[in-house]
Scaffold this motif. Structure first.
Motif, PDB file in Angstrom:
ATOM      1  N   GLY A   1      57.754  55.308  49.067  1.00 53.95           N
ATOM      2  CA  GLY A   1      58.075  56.674  49.427  1.00 53.95           C
ATOM      3  C   GLY A   1      57.740  57.609  48.281  1.00 53.95           C
ATOM      4  O   GLY A   1      56.973  57.275  47.371  1.00 53.95           O
ATOM      5  N   GLY A   2      58.343  58.787  48.309  1.00 59.09           N
ATOM      6  CA  GLY A   2      58.032  59.798  47.313  1.00 59.09           C
ATOM      7  C   GLY A   2      58.700  59.553  45.976  1.00 59.09           C
ATOM      8  O   GLY A   2      59.450  58.586  45.779  1.00 59.09           O
ATOM      9  N   LEU A   3      58.405  60.448  45.037  1.00 61.94           N
ATOM     10  CA  LEU A   3      59.028  60.396  43.718  1.00 61.94           C
ATOM     11  C   LEU A   3      60.543  60.441  43.879  1.00 61.94           C
ATOM     12  O   LEU A   3      61.071  61.179  44.705  1.00 61.94           O
ATOM     13  N   SER A   4      61.230  59.645  43.082  1.00 63.12           N
ATOM     14  CA  SER A   4      62.667  59.467  43.244  1.00 63.12           C
ATOM     15  C   SER A   4      63.338  59.404  41.884  1.00 63.12           C
ATOM     16  O   SER A   4      62.709  59.073  40.865  1.00 63.12           O
ATOM     17  N   ALA A   5      64.618  59.705  41.863  1.00 62.63           N
ATOM     18  CA  ALA A   5      65.383  59.518  40.629  1.00 62.63           C
ATOM     19  C   ALA A   5      65.290  58.074  40.149  1.00 62.63           C
ATOM     20  O   ALA A   5      65.369  57.802  38.945  1.00 62.63           O
ATOM     21  N   ALA A   6      65.097  57.147  41.083  1.00 62.34           N
ATOM     22  CA  ALA A   6      64.971  55.735  40.717  1.00 62.34           C
ATOM     23  C   ALA A   6      63.712  55.457  39.900  1.00 62.34           C
ATOM     24  O   ALA A   6      63.634  54.441  39.195  1.00 62.34           O
ATOM     25  N   ASP A   7      62.710  56.346  39.973  1.00 58.96           N
ATOM     26  CA  ASP A   7      61.492  56.167  39.176  1.00 58.96           C
ATOM     27  C   ASP A   7      61.723  56.439  37.696  1.00 58.96           C
ATOM     28  O   ASP A   7      60.862  56.142  36.867  1.00 58.96           O
TER      29      ASP A   7
ATOM     30  N   ALA B   1      56.081  65.305  32.818  1.00 54.58           N
ATOM     31  CA  ALA B   1      55.776  65.811  34.158  1.00 54.58           C
ATOM     32  C   ALA B   1      54.588  66.757  34.075  1.00 54.58           C
ATOM     33  O   ALA B   1      54.607  67.731  33.306  1.00 54.58           O
ATOM     34  N   TYR B   2      53.560  66.446  34.851  1.00 54.20           N
ATOM     35  CA  TYR B   2      52.378  67.312  34.904  1.00 54.20           C
ATOM     36  C   TYR B   2      52.602  68.376  35.973  1.00 54.20           C
ATOM     37  O   TYR B   2      52.857  68.056  37.139  1.00 54.20           O
ATOM     38  N   ILE B   3      52.508  69.639  35.583  1.00 53.44           N
ATOM     39  CA  ILE B   3      52.759  70.750  36.501  1.00 53.44           C
ATOM     40  C   ILE B   3      51.453  71.518  36.729  1.00 53.44           C
ATOM     41  O   ILE B   3      50.961  72.192  35.821  1.00 53.44           O
TER      42      ILE B   3
ATOM     43  N   SER C   1      57.659  74.895  41.761  1.00 57.12           N
ATOM     44  CA  SER C   1      58.462  73.974  42.578  1.00 57.12           C
ATOM     45  C   SER C   1      58.261  72.534  42.132  1.00 57.12           C
ATOM     46  O   SER C   1      59.188  71.714  42.186  1.00 57.12           O
ATOM     47  N   THR C   2      57.053  72.211  41.682  1.00 57.40           N
ATOM     48  CA  THR C   2      56.798  70.851  41.195  1.00 57.40           C
ATOM     49  C   THR C   2      57.581  70.577  39.917  1.00 57.40           C
ATOM     50  O   THR C   2      58.009  69.447  39.665  1.00 57.40           O
ATOM     51  N   LEU C   3      57.782  71.603  39.103  1.00 55.59           N
ATOM     52  CA  LEU C   3      58.619  71.425  37.919  1.00 55.59           C
ATOM     53  C   LEU C   3      60.037  71.044  38.330  1.00 55.59           C
ATOM     54  O   LEU C   3      60.631  70.112  37.762  1.00 55.59           O
ATOM     55  N   LEU C   4      60.578  71.724  39.341  1.00 60.00           N
ATOM     56  CA  LEU C   4      61.918  71.378  39.817  1.00 60.00           C
ATOM     57  C   LEU C   4      61.953  69.942  40.333  1.00 60.00           C
ATOM     58  O   LEU C   4      62.889  69.184  40.050  1.00 60.00           O
ATOM     59  N   MET C   5      60.925  69.565  41.092  1.00 62.58           N
ATOM     60  CA  MET C   5      60.904  68.257  41.745  1.00 62.58           C
ATOM     61  C   MET C   5      60.715  67.100  40.766  1.00 62.58           C
ATOM     62  O   MET C   5      61.121  65.968  41.047  1.00 62.58           O
ATOM     63  N   THR C   6      60.108  67.370  39.626  1.00 57.56           N
ATOM     64  CA  THR C   6      59.867  66.296  38.655  1.00 57.56           C
ATOM     65  C   THR C   6      60.905  66.253  37.538  1.00 57.56           C
ATOM     66  O   THR C   6      61.223  65.179  37.021  1.00 57.56           O
TER      67      THR C   6
ATOM     68  N   VAL D   1      54.509  61.662  35.533  1.00 56.74           N
ATOM     69  CA  VAL D   1      54.677  61.930  36.954  1.00 56.74           C
ATOM     70  C   VAL D   1      54.076  63.293  37.296  1.00 56.74           C
ATOM     71  O   VAL D   1      53.825  64.117  36.422  1.00 56.74           O
ATOM     72  N   GLY D   2      53.885  63.509  38.582  1.00 57.55           N
ATOM     73  CA  GLY D   2      53.431  64.809  39.053  1.00 57.55           C
ATOM     74  C   GLY D   2      51.987  64.789  39.520  1.00 57.55           C
ATOM     75  O   GLY D   2      51.180  63.966  39.076  1.00 57.55           O
ATOM     76  N   PRO D   3      51.649  65.712  40.430  1.00 53.66           N
ATOM     77  CA  PRO D   3      50.294  65.778  40.979  1.00 53.66           C
ATOM     78  C   PRO D   3      49.357  66.562  40.070  1.00 53.66           C
ATOM     79  O   PRO D   3      49.782  67.234  39.139  1.00 53.66           O
ATOM     80  N   GLY D   4      48.075  66.468  40.362  1.00 48.39           N
ATOM     81  CA  GLY D   4      47.081  67.221  39.613  1.00 48.39           C
ATOM     82  C   GLY D   4      45.750  67.169  40.331  1.00 48.39           C
ATOM     83  O   GLY D   4      45.648  66.616  41.433  1.00 48.39           O
TER      84      GLY D   4
END
Length: 335
Positions: A285-291, A42-44, A53-58, A119-122
């Protein structure tokens, strides 16, 4: 952070695909099993605005999915990011950023494991690296400048303006658009934006985003506004009522009603804030546990079930010129 983590975890569990099977005819059992990826990175971001928050989300969806080797990478040491990693008990934390971080996890090094998915934005360099290396490594999607589209016939101008500025303060390339059927509301929101820009600390960034990329547009009808929204396929879509959902075809995440600001989704309500931008919400859609998992198909045939399929299999196989395929089922019924 604990409140946000609990909600994100609960929503991620909702998203996971499950193992299941069905007997479609006597002796023919079909199903799927679900297995986590081995390693994810995960890129934070930690530039102008560090994003714990992105760390939590990824990370949390990866934990829910059961990924055994979860890594995070961030360009610099930020106490809030490292604290979030400690809270989630993430053992693999790397201080590396930019395109080189994506390359390192795409190929692996002596000290950095090769990831199955990044995963994750940058920033633009991170996005370009992910685009170039997609195929060498799995990615979530290419995240561009953030955006919100709001539709309103009426509402509190101060709240709407605040939501638009909340998006605009992210980056000078951010976009905040309001579609409304009310000229009075449009003028009131415009006035509120100017008023709030005099006090918000991030006004320098938000002002550029508002002037360059944002708009308040008068619509002839709600139906027209919804059609424009679907064509835009926004990252964030704000609508006043759940009754409009049936008309929404394309959006990264939908925020319903006046008490569902986009900032709640950014941090603590539960759904993921890593979302498709620049029209990519037409595709997903957005990032998901399914990813973070693979859904693997299974099939089990009895002798009698296979015998019933022989005519279909052999006809298609020979139509395609694949004789060995046809013979591989015929040999099982030979006397």
């Amino acid at each position: 952070m604990k409140t946000a983590s609990a909600n994100i975890r609960a929503y991620a569990k909702l998203q996971l695909p499950v193992a299941k099977s069905v007997t479609v005819s006597p002796g023919l059992k079909l199903g799927q099993i679900v297995r986590p990826l081995d390693t994810v990175a995960a890129y934070i971001p930690a530039g102008r605005y560090p994003l714990p928050s992105t760390l939590l989300m990824t990370v949390i969806p990866a934990q829910v999915a059961g990924v055994p080797n979860i890594c995070i990478t961030t360009p610099r040491v930020v106490p809030e990011i490292f604290g979030a990693a400690a809270l989630l008990k993430v053992p693999n934390v790397f201080q590396i950023g930019g395109a080189q971080a994506i390359a390192a996890f795409a190929y692996g090094t002596k000290t950095i494991p090769r990831a199955d998915r990044i995963v994750g934005p940058g920033n633009i360099y991170v996005a370009a690296a992910k685009k170039l290396l997609a195929g060498e490594v799995g990615i979530d999607f290419i995240a561009g400048p953030t955006e919100i589209l709001m539709i309103a016939e009426e509402g509190n101008p101060a709240w709407i303006a605040a939501d638009m500025l909340a998006q605009a303060e992210h980056d000078t390339d951010a976009s905040a658009v309001l579609l409304t059927t009310s000229k009075l509301l449009a003028l009131a929101v415009q006035s509120e934006i100017e008023k709030q820009l005099t006090t918000v600390p991030t006004a320098k960034t938000a002002r550029v985003a508002i002037d360059k990329n944002s708009a308040i547009i008068l619509m002839e009808s709600v139906d027209q506004a919804i059609e424009v929204a679907n064509r835009f396929a926004p990252e964030h879509l704000s609508i006043p009522s759940a009754s409009w959902l049936k008309q929404i075809r394309h959006a990264g995440s939908v925020f319903i009603g006046p008490h569902s600001p986009e900032a709640a989704g950014d941090y603590a309500s539960g759904p993921n804030h890593v979302l498709p931008t620049s029209g990519a919400a037409r595709l997903r859609g957005g990032l998901s546990a399914a990813d973070y998992v693979k859904v693997i198909s299974t099939q089990e045939l009895s002798a009698s079930a296979l015998k019933k399929l022989i005519p279909a299999v052999t006809t298609l196989a020979r139509a395609e010129g694949l004789e060995a395929h046809a013979r591989s089922v015929e040999v099982r019924s030979a006397k």
